[in-house]
Write an enzyme that holds these catalytic residues in place. Structure first.
Site, short mmCIF file in Angstrom:
data_model
loop_
_atom_site.label_atom_id
_atom_site.label_comp_id
_atom_site.label_asym_id
_atom_site.label_seq_id
_atom_site.Cartn_x
_atom_site.Cartn_y
_atom_site.Cartn_z
CD GLU A 92 34.82 69.58 9.59
OE1 GLU A 92 35.83 69.21 8.96
OE2 GLU A 92 33.96 70.37 9.13
CD GLU B 60 36.33 69.38 3.64
OE1 GLU B 60 35.34 68.77 4.09
OE2 GLU B 60 36.46 70.62 3.70
CG HIS C 173 33.57 71.08 1.37
ND1 HIS C 173 33.52 71.33 2.73
CD2 HIS C 173 32.67 71.93 0.80
CE1 HIS C 173 32.64 72.29 2.95
NE2 HIS C 173 32.11 72.67 1.80
CG HIS D 187 32.35 68.23 5.96
ND1 HIS D 187 32.31 69.42 5.27
CD2 HIS D 187 31.12 67.70 5.84
CE1 HIS D 187 31.10 69.60 4.76
NE2 HIS D 187 30.36 68.57 5.11
#
Length: 637
Positions: free
Chosen positions: A467, A240, A237, A375
């Site tokens: 994350e 990110e 992404h 991410h």
């Protein structure tokens, strides 16, 4: 505010409707809970609709305030945002001065929708400790709600009793790198460490930007027998951005520490082939980079240029396997690994991004053993399966390797300085600390076509998603602290590629490695295969395992492989013997003479088959005679 460096108790408000809309929720890009009205709503919302409402931030230190960024409320049902506002500053939170624009009180322009961040710069940067946002007008059909980021630089004050800004002792290039700067940095690392680095490309983005990979190893340009292949992938992404910078930091760090003789790094580099892809979605990143750290918002640059979410763009092999299991009479014979890509996915008009196709080809070319996909936007490590059965929105969906995946996730989460902090604040609305900061992907939310699931089901590679931070695109000033938060995690996770057992599957006669030999662990419904040279790696937790290996044209071989607590793989080699029929095929293909021992073995094999066939015929005949006798008895009765 967004990075949580500003604590909840530093944020006050004139009023708020309820706890879920309290001042602590007034952070840029904060996301609301699944249902409106819970404790985790998507903004600060004042309890009154008048021009005397305010949101106040205590910077703790004297700060040179330069600007404010505003958003409206993140909500499925509500439409609330502030159109205009004033800014007030104070050194003691008692006496306040309104920010002036010449001789008049400055009126700043806010939002026209809930999500787009809007920047307002102060006419004159001002030193103070406290700042207030004082809404003046708001959406006519809504109420006073906002999310904010405060821009400013801490003023150096020798009398300040609080600790200095967190940083890093590592001399790395801590800044955000656009495409051109990223290439320059990668070149500088290869120039500094030419013996252990090599840069190659795996394809191009839709707009033609190359997908660069740096490999770091003592022999970087080729696979070495028995040496596992590892990868970090960042920037799937594009907005990110932290993962991208951490991967670039890691390149520099490994190079510098290897040259210093850091034994841990030397061992990693000499025993592992490490591939680092800092930007899988460079088109998306360039879009987010142009808007900047705070103004990129929550989604700008997330998708590819074609509008594709790359983490939903891989073939959905999960449902292919599950559907086959549902219809199979013998589920043990359903393929549980190396599931082929469906035909529809390979067509030219399939909605598959060039970035996705490039990564798939990369996975197929290199026998990766372990990977992590970096991410941002949360603080948690997720592990497969990401896709749930029957399209359930949330459901724990474990793989056959669930125990080891949980180990991998826990290794990263427990060594990450922020995740491991029991006093940390949740990012948005989910308390992952209750799960020790790890969670099955499907139990969080279903993601059909994820890279993690594809990696596990189409190749031998185990992969998790990390994350990294509540803030997807942290300010450059946050990068040294974020490196320190993740440095140990990045290193210790790579070291897990040396867990379990490994070996080489060889031909007994030629001593050559056998490619595509199947390695099966008893009572474990996920097999792996040997690489082109016959070497393989099986990630497993400590224990004693019965392992069977077979390949086309060979007799299977079985042995027990022990996995200990030591952080290195147990060697478990296999030697396979060709079947007589396979040997005969190879000799005939070469036009050679059939050896006498092979003639005898083939003759014995034919005799065994003849005896087995004769026994089967006799059993059928006995069965038929029995049925005939039963029929005669029934007629007489």
């Amino acid at each position: 505010m967004e990075s949580l460096r500003v604590d909840d108790n530093q944020i006050q408000a004139s009023s708020y409707q309820r706890m879920g809309l309290g001042p602590h929720r007034g952070r840029l890009n904060i996301q609301s809970g699944i249902e409106d009205g819970d404790l985790y709503d998507g903004a600060w919302c004042a309890d009154h609709k008048d021009q005397h409402q305010w949101l106040e931030v205590d910077a703790i230190h004297l700060t040179l305030f330069t600007g404010v960024i505003l958003q409206g409320r993140n909500s499925i049902w509500s439409w609330d945002w502030v159109h205009t506002y004033k800014v007030q500053l104070s050194n003691d939170s008692v006496d306040w001065k309104v920010c002036m624009n010449g001789t008049e009180e400055a009126i700043f322009i806010g939002n026209q929708n809930p999500e787009t961040p809007v920047l307002a710069l102060l006419p004159v940067p001002t030193v103070a400790r406290y700042i207030r946002i004082n809404p003046q007008t708001w959406y006519f059909n809504g109420t006073i709600c906002l999310r904010a980021e405060i821009l400013g630089c801490r003023v150096d004050d020798p009398a300040d009793i609080y600790e200095r800004e967190p940083g890093s002792k590592d001399a790395l290039d801590f800044r955000h790198h656009d495409y051109k700067d990223m290439r320059k940095l990668m070149k500088s690392v290869t120039d500094e460490c030419p013996d252990i680095t090599h840069v190659y490309t795996i394809g191009k983005s839709y707009l033609g930007l190359k997908l660069y990979v740096m490999v770091i190893s003592d022999n970087p340009t080729k696979h070495e027998l028995g040496e596992p292949e590892f990868r970090y992938v960042a920037g799937m992404h594009g907005n990110e951005a932290l993962g991208r910078e951490l991967v670039l930091n890691l390149m520099q760090y490994l190079c510098k520490e290897y040259k210093k003789g850091n034994q841990r790094v030397v061992r990693l580099v000499t025993e592992t082939r490490i591939h680092l892809l800092p930007s899988m979605n460079p088109d998306g990143y360039e879009e987010a980079y142009k808007k900047g750290s705070e103004l990129a918002g929550w989604a700008d640059g997330r998708y590819s240029y074609e509008g594709i979410d790359l983490n939903h763009n891989f073939p959905d092999l999960n449902n292919i396997m599950w559907d086959a299991q549902e219809t199979a009479t013998d589920k043990s014979k359903v393929t549980n690994h190396y599931i082929p890509i469906p035909e529809y996915y390979t067509k030219e008009d399939a909605m598959v991004a060039p970035e996705t196709r490039a990564v798939i080809s990369w996975m197929q070319d290199i026998p990766f053993v372990l990977s992590a996909n970096l991410h941002g936007g949360e603080l948690v490590v997720t592990y497969p399966f990401d896709c749930t059965r029957d399209w359930a929105p949330q459901e724990d969906t474990p793989t056959a390797d669930n125990a080891f995946f949980r180990w991998l996730a826990a290794v990263y989460a427990s060594t990450n300085l922020v995740m491991a902090n029991p006093d940390r604040r949740i990012c948005h609305y989910e308390d992952f600390e209750a799960h020790h900061n790890i969670i099955n992907g499907g139990a969080w939310h279903t993601v059909p076509g994820s890279m993690n699931d594809f990696s596990y089901m189409h190749t031998n590679c185990f992969e998790v998603t990390v994350e990294l931070s509540c803030d997807k695109f942290p300010h450059a000033s946050e990068l040294p602290a974020e490196w320190e938060n993740n440095k140990e995690s990045l290193l210790v996770y790579m070291e897990q590629v040396h867990r379990g057992f490994k070996g080489v599957v060889r031909d007994k006669e030629t001593k050559r490695g056998i490619a595509d030999a199947i390695i099966k662990v008893e009572d474990h419904d996920h097999d792996i295969r040997s690489a082109a040279d016959g070497d393989y790696w099986r990630l497993m937790n400590p224990g004693e395992y019965k392992v069977v290996v077979w390949a086309e044209g060979y007799f299977p071989s079985m042995r027990r492989c022990h996995v200990g607590l030591e952080p290195h793989a147990t060697i478990c080699d296999f030697t396979l013997t060709k079947t007589p029929i396979q040997r005969l095929k190879e000799i005939r293909a070469k036009g050679g003479k059939i050896p006498q021992d092979l003639q005898l073995r083939l003759r014995a094999l034919r005799l065994r088959k003849l005896r087995a066939s004769t026994k089967a015929i006799n059993r059928r005949r006995e069965g038929q005679r029995g049925q005939q006798e039963q029929t005669r008895r029934a007629r007489r009765a």
